[in-house]
Scaffold this motif. Structure first.
Motif, mmCIF file in Angstrom:
data_model
loop_
_atom_site.group_PDB
_atom_site.id
_atom_site.type_symbol
_atom_site.label_atom_id
_atom_site.label_comp_id
_atom_site.label_asym_id
_atom_site.label_seq_id
_atom_site.Cartn_x
_atom_site.Cartn_y
_atom_site.Cartn_z
ATOM 1 N N VAL A 39 42.076 -9.417 -10.241
ATOM 2 C CA VAL A 39 41.697 -8.644 -11.583
ATOM 3 C C VAL A 39 42.751 -7.360 -11.887
ATOM 4 N N ILE A 92 41.686 -10.236 -16.484
ATOM 5 C CA ILE A 92 42.054 -11.392 -15.202
ATOM 6 C C ILE A 92 43.116 -13.060 -15.617
ATOM 7 N N SER A 149 30.620 -8.008 -21.059
ATOM 8 C CA SER A 149 30.744 -9.276 -20.923
ATOM 9 C C SER A 149 31.672 -10.789 -20.937
ATOM 10 N N TYR A 156 33.581 -18.987 -16.113
ATOM 11 C CA TYR A 156 33.395 -18.503 -15.454
ATOM 12 C C TYR A 156 32.942 -17.417 -15.955
ATOM 13 N N ALA A 171 32.769 -12.773 -16.907
ATOM 14 C CA ALA A 171 33.413 -11.756 -15.937
ATOM 15 C C ALA A 171 32.214 -10.413 -16.541
ATOM 16 N N TYR A 179 33.332 -4.020 -12.024
ATOM 17 C CA TYR A 179 33.150 -5.076 -12.677
ATOM 18 C C TYR A 179 32.313 -6.367 -11.546
ATOM 19 N N TYR A 180 32.456 -7.365 -12.178
ATOM 20 C CA TYR A 180 31.900 -8.462 -11.586
ATOM 21 C C TYR A 180 32.595 -9.784 -11.999
ATOM 22 N N LEU A 181 32.508 -10.873 -11.330
ATOM 23 C CA LEU A 181 32.806 -12.270 -12.371
ATOM 24 C C LEU A 181 32.417 -12.919 -10.893
#
Length: 156
Positions: free
Chosen positions: A61, A75, A108, A119, A121, A153-155
């Motif tokens: 990231v 990403i 997202s 995935y 994000a 942020y998150y994945l």
């Protein structure tokens, strides 16, 4: 004339289908692939925010621009095949709102690895420094928070 056209189309298809991606480079180490990828993106290694590992896939990231109003978040997948590493990015930079004058925005988007795994994000404006939870397809989770940029942020 028909034979010439048919020959031209056949050669075009053979050359087009057999050529590799021009931006695809493979390296002996993960560090070399990351260095090359960041150079291609035009960003410094200080713009790397996090390395995330999911299901045997490595993602980096990073950001390429930041202001009071937004951060351009990227990403990239650090692919590993045949004992070699490559930088792979399936989506363009995503603009994340950081303006405290605006309502908080959560976004997202889908991210794909070189191997084809998909995935999701998540990113958004950091409103509070307190522990926060965001809703994902897996339920409520605590995202990665970057106070300096004013985002999370998150994945997964």
């Amino acid at each position: 004339m028909k034979n010439f056209t048919l020959l031209f189309i056949t050669i075009f298809l053979l050359v087009g289908c057999s050529s590799k991606d021009e931006n695809e480079n493979w390296f002996d180490s993960k560090e070399e692939a990351i260095k090359h990828g960041l150079k291609m993106e035009g960003v410094q290694d200080t713009n790397v925010l996090e390395e995330i590992n999911i299901d045997g896939e490595a993602f980096l990231v990073f950001f390429n621009a930041a202001s009071e109003d937004y951060v351009d978040l990227g990403i990239a997948n650090i692919a590993y095949e045949n004992k070699k590493y490559s930088w792979f990015r399936s989506k363009a930079f995503t603009k994340v709102n950081t303006s405290k004058n605006e309502n908080a925005i959560e976004i997202s988007w889908k991210v794909e690895s070189k191997s084809g795994k998909k995935y999701t994000a998540y990113a958004g404006t950091l409103i509070t420094d307190d522990a926060m939870k965001i809703q994902t397809e897996e339920g409520f989770i605590t995202p990665i928070i970057n106070k300096k940029l004013g985002i999370y942020y998150y994945l997964n």
